[in-house]
Scaffold this active site. Structure first.
Site, mmCIF file in Angstrom:
data_model
loop_
_atom_site.group_PDB
_atom_site.id
_atom_site.type_symbol
_atom_site.label_atom_id
_atom_site.label_comp_id
_atom_site.label_asym_id
_atom_site.label_seq_id
_atom_site.Cartn_x
_atom_site.Cartn_y
_atom_site.Cartn_z
ATOM 1 N NE ARG A 19 -0.519 2.378 4.030
ATOM 2 C CZ ARG A 19 0.566 2.833 3.444
ATOM 3 N NH1 ARG A 19 1.209 1.962 4.066
ATOM 4 N NH2 ARG A 19 0.922 4.070 3.246
ATOM 5 N N GLY A 20 -0.009 2.689 -0.011
ATOM 6 C CA GLY A 20 1.088 3.724 -0.927
ATOM 7 C C GLY A 20 0.981 4.041 -1.437
ATOM 8 C CB CYS A 128 -1.930 8.076 6.616
ATOM 9 S SG CYS A 128 -2.354 6.253 5.448
ATOM 10 C CG ASP A 197 -3.103 8.619 -1.656
ATOM 11 O OD1 ASP A 197 -3.224 9.128 -0.598
ATOM 12 O OD2 ASP A 197 -3.404 7.031 -2.111
ATOM 13 C CE LYS A 208 -5.210 6.221 3.140
ATOM 14 N NZ LYS A 208 -6.015 5.354 2.772
ATOM 15 C CE LYS A 233 2.958 9.464 -4.181
ATOM 16 N NZ LYS A 233 3.521 9.388 -3.319
HETATM 17 P P1 RI2 Z 1 3.748 7.620 -0.412
HETATM 18 C C1 RI2 Z 1 -1.177 5.657 1.395
HETATM 19 O O1 RI2 Z 1 -2.842 5.475 0.707
HETATM 20 C C2 RI2 Z 1 -1.963 7.311 2.351
HETATM 21 O O2 RI2 Z 1 -2.891 8.207 2.201
HETATM 22 C C3 RI2 Z 1 -0.524 7.850 1.596
HETATM 23 O O3 RI2 Z 1 -0.147 9.658 2.120
HETATM 24 C C4 RI2 Z 1 -0.563 8.328 0.380
HETATM 25 O O4 RI2 Z 1 -0.803 6.496 0.306
HETATM 26 C C5 RI2 Z 1 0.621 8.422 -0.128
HETATM 27 O O5 RI2 Z 1 1.860 7.617 0.278
HETATM 28 P P2 RI2 Z 1 -3.249 3.738 1.553
HETATM 29 O O6 RI2 Z 1 -2.175 3.582 -0.199
HETATM 30 O O7 RI2 Z 1 2.845 7.110 -1.728
HETATM 31 O O8 RI2 Z 1 -2.865 3.980 2.441
HETATM 32 O O9 RI2 Z 1 3.637 8.877 0.206
HETATM 33 O O10 RI2 Z 1 -4.144 3.675 1.454
HETATM 34 O O11 RI2 Z 1 3.838 6.724 0.285
#
Ligand code: RI2
Length: 303
Positions: A19-20, A128, A197, A208, A233
């Site tokens: 995730r992320g 998050c 995101d 988030k 993004k």
């Molecule tokens: P990076 C995550 O989404 C969070 O919302 C976080 O702030 C965003 O992605 C960006 O993360 P989720 O996958 O790309 O946990 O900076 O739903 O790591």
């Protein structure tokens, strides 16, 4: 025709085992590369159709993070012009490697630029788990700034636990708070640092769920909000007025539904923070006002 490895990657993204926004984009690029290199067919037309099908499968996993859509568009850019299977494989593989490399180096540049805005003695809030935000905070700490962080739990999936462990491991004094404690602590805070995101062309940041509440509290307390986001993004689609789809996940992520008979549950996992509540967006190309998001998207080579 989707092979098992691609399906495995898609499942990892869907279930949030990976995730992320940045990590899912890199995994999707890698999955498409592996799919391409292991492809055994000899019909170029069929190969291209199968690549598009593979892309659609990866795209279907998580609808909100445009990082995923942009990564796949970058990796498959120009495939329609290729008429040789070996060359097509080389092209897709090289594009995927290039995307992954750029994505990783963007993170370092963002940390370098973003950390300069954090001052010695600052108290920060993060929400998050964002690799871009966490890297920026850790860089400020490594540069010798004496900072402290409040990190929210980030219900329902509590990605804040990952953040606090990463920050503490790096030596950053960190306090875990529940999401609803943000307004209470805001009077002691100097800056909010979060990731994204998706960034829309009007500068709104989709991150988030709960980010917009934090930004609202920060706005009320005159605390600046810094968003750390790679340029992939930024959403091209929003230039034409398209709204960003907000992912709704299984309500059992909130509570076990069987324990609440008759109760409706609702689990939207992202929200949009309006540009008025954001001070700066730090990208690998520099610091911009959210109102300049349109310019970034216009200069992007992603359609
Ligand atoms: P990076 C995550 O989404 C969070 O919302 C976080 O702030 C965003 O992605 C960006 O993360 P989720 O996958 O790309 O946990 O900076 O739903 O790591």
């Amino acid at each position: 025709m989707i092979d098992m490895d691609l399906e495995e990657a898609a499942k990892k993204i869907e279930t949030m085992e990976v995730r992320g926004a940045a990590k899912i984009a890199r995994l999707a690029a890698l999955a498409l590369k592996d799919f391409t290199l292991s492809y055994e067919g000899s019909d170029i037309g069929q190969f291209k159709d199968d690549l598009i099908e593979a892309k659609e499968r990866l795209l279907s996993t998580r609808p909100t993070a445009v990082s995923l859509r942009n990564a796949l568009a970058i990796v498959l850019k120009g495939i329609e012009k290729e008429d040789n299977i070996t060359e097509l494989k080389k092209k897709v593989s090289a594009s995927a490697d290039n995307f992954i490399k750029k994505s990783e180096s963007a993170l370092d540049v963002i940390a370098e630029i973003g950390s300069k805005r954090i001052k010695d003695g600052d108290v920060l809030v993060t929400h998050c788990n964002s690799s871009a935000a966490v890297s920026t905070i850790i860089k400020a700490h490594k540069d010798g700034k004496n900072i402290r962080v409040y990190a929210t739990e980030s219900r329902p999936k509590r990605q804040g636990y990952i953040t606090v462990r990463e920050l503490v491991k790096a030596g950053v004094p960190t306090t875990l708070i529940v999401d609803s404690a943000v307004r209470y602590v805001m009077s002691k805070v100097d800056m909010v640092v979060v990731g994204a995101d998706t960034v829309a062309s009007n500068g709104a940041v989709i991150n988030k769920i709960g980010t917009s509440q934090i930004a609202l509290c920060a706005h009320e307390a005159r605390v600046p909000v810094m968003v750390c986001a790679e340029t992939y993004k930024f959403s091209h689609e929003t230039m034409a007025g398209e709204l960003v789809e907000i992912e709704e996940r299984d309500v059992n992520e909130i509570v076990n539904q069987d324990d609440f008979p008759g109760v409706k549950l609702f689990n939207p996992v992202f929200d949009a923070t309006p540009p008025e509540y954001i001070d700066v967006i730090v990208t690998e190309e520099g610091v911009i006002s959210p109102h300049a998001a349109y310019e970034i998207i216009k200069s992007m080579d992603i359609k």
